[in-house]
Design an enzyme around this catalytic site. Structure first.
Site, PDB file in Angstrom:
ATOM      1  N   LEU A 105       6.782   7.219  13.570  1.00  0.00           N
ATOM      2  CA  LEU A 105       7.166   5.866  12.798  1.00  0.00           C
ATOM      3  C   LEU A 105       4.896   5.488  12.346  1.00  0.00           C
ATOM      4  O   LEU A 105       4.795   5.192  11.213  1.00  0.00           O
ATOM      5  CB  LEU A 105       7.463   5.142  13.123  1.00  0.00           C
ATOM      6  CG  LEU A 105       9.078   5.336  13.522  1.00  0.00           C
ATOM      7  CD1 LEU A 105      10.367   4.368  13.842  1.00  0.00           C
ATOM      8  CD2 LEU A 105       9.334   5.693  12.233  1.00  0.00           C
ATOM      9  N   GLY A 106       4.917   5.965  13.393  1.00  0.00           N
ATOM     10  CA  GLY A 106       3.021   5.243  13.915  1.00  0.00           C
ATOM     11  C   GLY A 106       2.758   5.537  15.043  1.00  0.00           C
ATOM     12  O   GLY A 106       3.106   5.692  16.182  1.00  0.00           O
ATOM     13  N   HIS A 145       4.745  -3.839  15.155  1.00  0.00           N
ATOM     14  CA  HIS A 145       5.221  -2.362  16.720  1.00  0.00           C
ATOM     15  C   HIS A 145       3.419  -2.476  17.046  1.00  0.00           C
ATOM     16  O   HIS A 145       3.126  -2.288  17.884  1.00  0.00           O
ATOM     17  CB  HIS A 145       6.052  -2.050  16.563  1.00  0.00           C
ATOM     18  CG  HIS A 145       6.414  -1.173  18.308  1.00  0.00           C
ATOM     19  ND1 HIS A 145       7.224  -0.829  19.245  1.00  0.00           N
ATOM     20  CD2 HIS A 145       5.128  -0.373  18.518  1.00  0.00           C
ATOM     21  CE1 HIS A 145       7.042  -0.395  19.904  1.00  0.00           C
ATOM     22  NE2 HIS A 145       6.039   0.489  19.449  1.00  0.00           N
ATOM     23  N   GLU A 146       3.409  -1.755  16.212  1.00  0.00           N
ATOM     24  CA  GLU A 146       1.530  -0.832  16.194  1.00  0.00           C
ATOM     25  C   GLU A 146       1.274  -2.254  16.312  1.00  0.00           C
ATOM     26  O   GLU A 146      -0.544  -1.667  17.140  1.00  0.00           O
ATOM     27  CB  GLU A 146       1.301  -0.084  15.111  1.00  0.00           C
ATOM     28  CG  GLU A 146       2.188   1.036  14.744  1.00  0.00           C
ATOM     29  CD  GLU A 146       2.957   2.081  15.956  1.00  0.00           C
ATOM     30  OE1 GLU A 146       2.467   1.816  17.536  1.00  0.00           O
ATOM     31  OE2 GLU A 146       4.223   2.611  16.364  1.00  0.00           O
ATOM     32  N   HIS A 149       0.111  -3.719  19.942  1.00  0.00           N
ATOM     33  CA  HIS A 149      -0.121  -2.292  20.645  1.00  0.00           C
ATOM     34  C   HIS A 149      -2.083  -2.723  20.559  1.00  0.00           C
ATOM     35  O   HIS A 149      -2.945  -2.726  21.386  1.00  0.00           O
ATOM     36  CB  HIS A 149      -0.240  -1.036  20.137  1.00  0.00           C
ATOM     37  CG  HIS A 149       1.439   0.228  21.095  1.00  0.00           C
ATOM     38  ND1 HIS A 149       1.721  -1.143  22.350  1.00  0.00           N
ATOM     39  CD2 HIS A 149       2.392   0.402  20.375  1.00  0.00           C
ATOM     40  CE1 HIS A 149       2.702   0.333  22.683  1.00  0.00           C
ATOM     41  NE2 HIS A 149       3.822   0.627  20.941  1.00  0.00           N
ATOM     42  N   HIS A 155       4.876  -1.396  25.747  1.00  0.00           N
ATOM     43  CA  HIS A 155       6.436  -1.601  25.522  1.00  0.00           C
ATOM     44  C   HIS A 155       6.862  -2.282  26.319  1.00  0.00           C
ATOM     45  O   HIS A 155       6.473  -2.874  27.592  1.00  0.00           O
ATOM     46  CB  HIS A 155       6.472   0.107  25.261  1.00  0.00           C
ATOM     47  CG  HIS A 155       6.469   0.803  23.946  1.00  0.00           C
ATOM     48  ND1 HIS A 155       5.747   1.926  24.710  1.00  0.00           N
ATOM     49  CD2 HIS A 155       6.133   0.548  22.906  1.00  0.00           C
ATOM     50  CE1 HIS A 155       5.703   2.644  23.208  1.00  0.00           C
ATOM     51  NE2 HIS A 155       5.824   1.708  22.433  1.00  0.00           N
ATOM     52  N   VAL A 168       3.432  -8.590  31.265  1.00  0.00           N
ATOM     53  CA  VAL A 168       3.736  -9.827  30.400  1.00  0.00           C
ATOM     54  C   VAL A 168       5.207 -10.308  31.398  1.00  0.00           C
ATOM     55  O   VAL A 168       6.329  -9.719  31.816  1.00  0.00           O
ATOM     56  CB  VAL A 168       4.716  -9.410  29.043  1.00  0.00           C
ATOM     57  CG1 VAL A 168       5.379 -11.030  28.791  1.00  0.00           C
ATOM     58  CG2 VAL A 168       3.167  -9.101  28.656  1.00  0.00           C
ATOM     59  N   ASP A 204      14.607  -2.196  13.035  1.00  0.00           N
ATOM     60  CA  ASP A 204      13.848  -2.722  12.163  1.00  0.00           C
ATOM     61  C   ASP A 204      13.934  -4.339  11.882  1.00  0.00           C
ATOM     62  O   ASP A 204      14.041  -5.454  12.647  1.00  0.00           O
ATOM     63  CB  ASP A 204      13.625  -2.636  11.007  1.00  0.00           C
ATOM     64  CG  ASP A 204      11.928  -1.880  10.795  1.00  0.00           C
ATOM     65  OD1 ASP A 204      11.601  -1.564  12.019  1.00  0.00           O
ATOM     66  OD2 ASP A 204      10.612  -1.692   9.762  1.00  0.00           O
TER      67      ASP A 204
END
Ligand code: ARG
Ligand code: ZN
Ligand code: CA
Length: 233
Positions: A105-106, A145-146, A149, A155, A168, A204
């Site tokens: 996807l990316g 999402h990207e 990052h 993740h 986190v 999504d």
């Protein structure tokens, strides 16, 4: 860093055929999703146990340029080849909309890397919410999402087993990604997974939150001495 952060976005549309040459409307639909997801103030739509950690990241994205480039390459892979041909633009979030291939996807570069490759690459059929966007990746969450990052998020499962951290504190520990649209609760590592977090691998339509801890981690890179301090004055 306190206050709204404004990020100009430079979008390359690299196409080998007409369908990859996505419309301005499709690009704009993606910018709208980024602005919605990074300025979300309503967490009534997440499970009660997660509502108090839902965060308004307070980052705005402004489309600066759409740079269309015809190129005979049909699949670019994940090795930065597209960035060698079309370098990142300083002072911007650079997004290369280019067919990666292999069902990918990316992919993104974390803060602190080479300036000429800094940004995110997304395949056209997973970009935006209209035009050629394909379900179940047609709500613009691949870019959310990207960009997570690109703003230093890992993740949510930490890319390892239960004890592997995503650095986190308010994201529950998990031992791997979730896919599809999981029912709540999904239990791993003796806690309920936050499957609706943008940094999981769910569909999504089934992701809708960042946490306060993720907000702190993202915004820390804009502080004095941080990897992206140049975006703020
Ligand atoms: N697999 C990609 C990555 O790890 C993106 C996953 C995006 N998920 C989505 N529902 N769009 O960077
Ligand atoms: Zn990822
Ligand atoms: Ca965590």
């Amino acid at each position: 860093y306190d206050g709204t952060i404004n990020i100009p976005v430079y979008v390359y549309v690299i196409y080998s055929n007409a369908s990859q040459n996505i419309s301005d409307a499709q690009v704009n639909s993606q910018i709208s999703v980024l602005n919605a997801d990074f300025n979300d103030t309503n967490y009534n739509d997440v499970p009660t146990e997660f509502q108090s950690v839902g965060a308004d990241i307070d980052i705005n994205f402004t489309l600066a340029t759409i740079d269309r480039q015809a190129n005979s390459t049909t699949s670019w892979g994940t090795n930065n080849a597209v960035k060698s041909a079309y370098p990142a633009v300083p002072g911007h979030l650079t997004i290369w909309v280019a067919n990666i291939g292999g069902g990918i996807l990316g992919y993104a570069q974390f803060p602190g890397g080479n300036a000429s490759t800094d940004g995110v690459v997304i395949s056209p059929q997973y970009f935006g919410t209209t035009g050629t966007a394909q379900a179940p990746f047609d709500k613009g969450r691949t870019a959310t999402h990207e960009v997570g990052h690109w703003l230093n998020l890992r993740h949510i499962w930490g890319d390892g087993r239960c004890k592997q951290d995503d650095f986190v504190a308010d994201t529950p520990s998990s031992d791997g990604p979730n896919y599809g649209c999981p029912s709540y609760p999904t239990v791993n590592c003796r806690s309920n997974d936050m499957t609706m977090n943008y940094m999981d691998y769910t569909d999504d339509a089934c992701m809708n939150m960042f946490t306060l801890g993720q907000k702190d981690r993202m915004r820390a890179i804009f502080a004095s001495g941080g990897a992206r301090e140049n975006f703020v004055q």
